[in-house]
Structures are given as C-alpha cells and as structure tokens.
Design a protein around this motif. Sequence first.
Motif, mmCIF file in Angstrom:
data_model
loop_
_atom_site.group_PDB
_atom_site.id
_atom_site.type_symbol
_atom_site.label_atom_id
_atom_site.label_comp_id
_atom_site.label_asym_id
_atom_site.label_seq_id
_atom_site.Cartn_x
_atom_site.Cartn_y
_atom_site.Cartn_z
ATOM 1 N N LEU A 1 -8.049 -15.728 -14.615
ATOM 2 C CA LEU A 1 -7.415 -17.003 -14.921
ATOM 3 C C LEU A 1 -7.190 -17.778 -13.635
ATOM 4 C CD1 LEU A 1 -4.601 -16.160 -17.521
ATOM 5 C CD2 LEU A 1 -6.724 -17.390 -17.961
ATOM 6 N N GLY A 2 -7.268 -19.088 -13.734
ATOM 7 C CA GLY A 2 -6.913 -19.929 -12.597
ATOM 8 C C GLY A 2 -5.407 -20.158 -12.563
ATOM 9 N N ARG A 3 -4.903 -20.605 -11.447
ATOM 10 C CA ARG A 3 -3.488 -20.915 -11.296
ATOM 11 C C ARG A 3 -3.346 -22.403 -11.010
ATOM 12 N NH1 ARG A 3 -5.662 -18.640 -6.904
ATOM 13 N NH2 ARG A 3 -5.253 -19.556 -4.856
ATOM 14 N N ASP A 4 -2.210 -22.955 -11.361
ATOM 15 C CA ASP A 4 -1.950 -24.367 -11.099
ATOM 16 C C ASP A 4 -1.395 -24.579 -9.695
ATOM 17 O OD1 ASP A 4 -2.737 -24.885 -13.709
ATOM 18 O OD2 ASP A 4 -0.695 -24.728 -14.482
ATOM 19 N N ALA A 5 -0.713 -23.571 -9.172
ATOM 20 C CA ALA A 5 -0.120 -23.669 -7.833
ATOM 21 C C ALA A 5 0.091 -22.274 -7.293
ATOM 22 C CB ALA A 5 1.213 -24.425 -7.890
ATOM 23 N N PRO B 1 0.837 -1.211 0.000
ATOM 24 C CA PRO B 1 0.000 0.000 0.000
ATOM 25 C C PRO B 1 0.864 1.251 0.000
ATOM 26 C CG PRO B 1 -0.709 -1.546 1.696
ATOM 27 C CD PRO B 1 0.599 -2.045 1.184
ATOM 28 N N GLY B 2 0.398 2.265 -0.707
ATOM 29 C CA GLY B 2 1.108 3.533 -0.715
ATOM 30 C C GLY B 2 2.343 3.550 -1.591
ATOM 31 N N ARG B 3 2.524 2.503 -2.417
ATOM 32 C CA ARG B 3 3.714 2.435 -3.261
ATOM 33 C C ARG B 3 3.324 2.053 -4.688
ATOM 34 N NH1 ARG B 3 8.405 2.544 -0.350
ATOM 35 N NH2 ARG B 3 9.658 1.414 -1.907
ATOM 36 N N LEU B 4 4.081 2.600 -5.628
ATOM 37 C CA LEU B 4 3.910 2.282 -7.041
ATOM 38 C C LEU B 4 4.902 1.181 -7.407
ATOM 39 C CD1 LEU B 4 3.704 5.939 -8.345
ATOM 40 C CD2 LEU B 4 1.924 4.231 -8.701
ATOM 41 N N THR B 5 4.382 0.046 -7.848
ATOM 42 C CA THR B 5 5.229 -1.080 -8.213
ATOM 43 C C THR B 5 5.221 -1.245 -9.722
ATOM 44 O OG1 THR B 5 4.794 -2.218 -6.124
ATOM 45 C CG2 THR B 5 5.620 -3.558 -7.938
ATOM 46 N N GLY B 6 6.382 -1.088 -10.340
ATOM 47 C CA GLY B 6 6.506 -1.264 -11.774
ATOM 48 C C GLY B 6 6.783 -2.719 -12.110
ATOM 49 N N PHE B 7 6.038 -3.255 -13.076
ATOM 50 C CA PHE B 7 6.118 -4.662 -13.461
ATOM 51 C C PHE B 7 6.604 -4.700 -14.899
ATOM 52 C CE2 PHE B 7 3.372 -8.791 -13.752
ATOM 53 C CZ PHE B 7 4.488 -9.564 -13.438
ATOM 54 N N VAL B 8 7.842 -5.121 -15.123
ATOM 55 C CA VAL B 8 8.432 -5.021 -16.459
ATOM 56 C C VAL B 8 8.924 -6.373 -16.945
ATOM 57 C CG1 VAL B 8 9.072 -2.608 -16.145
ATOM 58 C CG2 VAL B 8 10.726 -4.382 -15.585
ATOM 59 N N GLY B 9 8.867 -6.537 -18.247
ATOM 60 C CA GLY B 9 9.322 -7.752 -18.905
ATOM 61 C C GLY B 9 8.979 -7.666 -20.377
ATOM 62 N N GLY B 10 9.602 -8.497 -21.169
ATOM 63 C CA GLY B 10 9.357 -8.486 -22.601
ATOM 64 C C GLY B 10 8.006 -9.082 -22.960
ATOM 65 N N ASN B 11 7.664 -9.027 -24.233
ATOM 66 C CA ASN B 11 6.430 -9.644 -24.705
ATOM 67 C C ASN B 11 6.470 -11.144 -24.410
ATOM 68 O OD1 ASN B 11 5.385 -7.246 -25.768
ATOM 69 N ND2 ASN B 11 6.461 -7.534 -27.709
ATOM 70 N N GLY B 12 5.384 -11.649 -23.831
ATOM 71 C CA GLY B 12 5.326 -13.062 -23.510
ATOM 72 C C GLY B 12 6.036 -13.454 -22.231
ATOM 73 N N ALA B 13 6.502 -12.470 -21.459
ATOM 74 C CA ALA B 13 7.240 -12.790 -20.234
ATOM 75 C C ALA B 13 6.341 -13.318 -19.130
ATOM 76 C CB ALA B 13 7.989 -11.549 -19.738
ATOM 77 N N GLY B 14 5.042 -12.963 -19.159
ATOM 78 C CA GLY B 14 4.121 -13.440 -18.136
ATOM 79 C C GLY B 14 3.429 -12.357 -17.342
ATOM 80 N N LYS B 15 3.587 -11.090 -17.732
ATOM 81 C CA LYS B 15 3.003 -9.982 -16.964
ATOM 82 C C LYS B 15 1.478 -10.050 -16.972
ATOM 83 C CE LYS B 15 4.834 -6.683 -19.385
ATOM 84 N NZ LYS B 15 5.419 -7.544 -20.446
ATOM 85 N N THR B 16 0.894 -10.120 -18.166
ATOM 86 C CA THR B 16 -0.571 -10.105 -18.270
ATOM 87 C C THR B 16 -1.173 -11.349 -17.628
ATOM 88 O OG1 THR B 16 -0.525 -8.727 -20.252
ATOM 89 C CG2 THR B 16 -2.511 -10.023 -19.878
ATOM 90 N N THR B 17 -0.556 -12.495 -17.816
ATOM 91 C CA THR B 17 -1.045 -13.724 -17.176
ATOM 92 C C THR B 17 -1.043 -13.583 -15.664
ATOM 93 O OG1 THR B 17 -0.255 -15.084 -19.017
ATOM 94 C CG2 THR B 17 -0.641 -16.196 -16.921
ATOM 95 N N THR B 18 0.022 -13.022 -15.125
ATOM 96 C CA THR B 18 0.097 -12.813 -13.674
ATOM 97 C C THR B 18 -1.029 -11.902 -13.200
ATOM 98 O OG1 THR B 18 2.510 -13.077 -13.719
ATOM 99 C CG2 THR B 18 1.558 -11.966 -11.803
ATOM 100 N N MET B 19 -1.239 -10.794 -13.899
ATOM 101 C CA MET B 19 -2.291 -9.857 -13.512
ATOM 102 C C MET B 19 -3.667 -10.514 -13.569
ATOM 103 S SD MET B 19 -1.039 -6.336 -15.361
ATOM 104 C CE MET B 19 0.209 -5.293 -14.606
#
Length: 294
Positions: free
Chosen positions: A51-55, A26-44
């Motif tokens: 989306l469901g997660r396997d673990a 809370p109270g902080r801006l967290t930048g999430f960076v990576g190339g295309n296909g790195a997994g950012k959108t899936t994580t979000m």
Amino acid sequence: MLHLQGVSKSYGTHRVLDDVGFTVAPGRLTGFVGGNGAGKTTTMRIVLGVLGRDAGEVMLDGAPVTAADRRRFGYMPEERGLYPKMKVLEHIVYLARLHGFTKPDATARGAALLERLGLGERVGDNIETLSLGNQQRAQIAAALVHDPQVLILDEPFSGLDPLAVDVVAGVLQERAAAGVAVLFSSHQLDVVERLCDDLVIIAAGTIRAAGPRDALWAQHTQRRFELVTTGDAGWLRTEPGIEVLDFAAGSALFAADSDAAAQRVLRRAVAEGEVHGFTPQHPSLAEIYKEVIQ
C-alpha cells in the motif's frame, strides 16, 4: 533497524492511520496489538510497499526503504496465501528459489525449516490437505526460508494449538536471537506478553503506546506488590498512599502511589511479624491495553 515516522493513510475522508511512528529493532520481538480495524494490517502493508502512504517515512537503518531492501523482508499475511495444489516442501523450495537460492540449497533450507516447525512428516503432502494450523506453520516457513533481515507476521498464532504456539514462538525467538527485527501482530495478548521485548499498541489508527515492555509496565500502571507475612496485615488498609487490591490470610496484594509508600509498608511488615515475601507484581498486557486505549 526498521523505523516508521509520521505515517498517515486515508481512504477518501476516512483516516485509517494518523501520524504512526515506532521502531522495530534488530534482535528484538516487537508485539503489535490493537482491535479489529485499528490499523495493524494497513501499517504492515505500507511497510511492505503493498500500500502507498499519504505522508511519513518508512526507513531501514536510517535510509528510506527501497525495493531491494524489501527483498530482504519476510512477510506472513493473515490470509492464506499458499498454492493449495503444491506439495509443502515443493512450495517452500519454490519460494526460496525465487530469492536466488540454488535448488539443493533451497531444498536443504526448506526441509530443515519444516522439520523445525513440526511439519517434517508432511513435506510430501499437498497444502490443501493440511489442517488450518499446519497451513499456518507452512506460511511461516514461507516467510522464513530466505533468512530475512526483517520479519513481519500478521497473526502468526491464529489457529494454532498450545503446543504449536510454543513451537512457532521458539522459532521466532531463535530468529530474533540471530539479529532479525521481528514485528508480529496478535489478538492473543497472553502470547504477546510472554514473547515480546517491545510493544506497540494502536487504536483508531493512532499509536497509543510504544516502547520496551518493562518501560510500558512502569509508565502506564500502578506500582503493585504482593506481601506474604505471618502477621496480621489488616493495618495495610489504613496506610496512606496504599490501596489494598486483594486480601487473604497471610497475604495481600496492594497498589502504592510511590516507591516510598511501598518501602514504608515493608518496614512496618517486618516490625509487625515475619515477612516471607515482598514481590513487585506486573499487570497483564490486557490491563495495559485497556488503560491506554481509553
């Protein structure tokens, strides 16, 4: 506090996330960076329950995230997700009402937010008539209108001109200052570097670095300093533990293998001539990114 721990996701035999874990405070801006296909959108999308997660676990304030918790999340997807035939203010009011606000309150909130985002003169226009940049601002308003506790934005600065970037950045900083936990992805590393308090770097579905920006600077890069002096600093090239990176009349940029080596340089510079500057130099986020994904 939003916390991910051991999150994994596969599609068939392809593992797209592997033991992903990080914290958005809370109270902080967290930048999430990576190339295309790195997994950012899936994580979000896993955080949002799309989306469901396997673990692994997604937790808010120490407990697993529930559907009720997610109603206090704000999300802006990378794809355009607004109804093109609706008017701008009408759309934002509609979304606020879905979160339980009365029509007068929703209208007041929506109008104030759109004004803050620079869309005050476009509130009566249909979404489809807006430029891509203004549609992006409207999507940000849609994510913010219900005052979320956690804000997740996928490429919020895409398509924005420099002035619009400053406006949106100011809005996100205001939300963080009010105690909101903000996670945003972006390919614009200069913007991430300027805004973020914390960084998460992902590549090939694994977290390569995560933590406070200043700590990552110290952990993943050389100690670099700029020396400005009236004397001849050519002696720097023969100093043990020192690598000269750039040299010009009256100034030098160098890397030191220890703080002791840097302090030794400063003492010699003072002995050799008048010192006008001796300043630590932070590497760019692009340099850190390249280092940790290799």
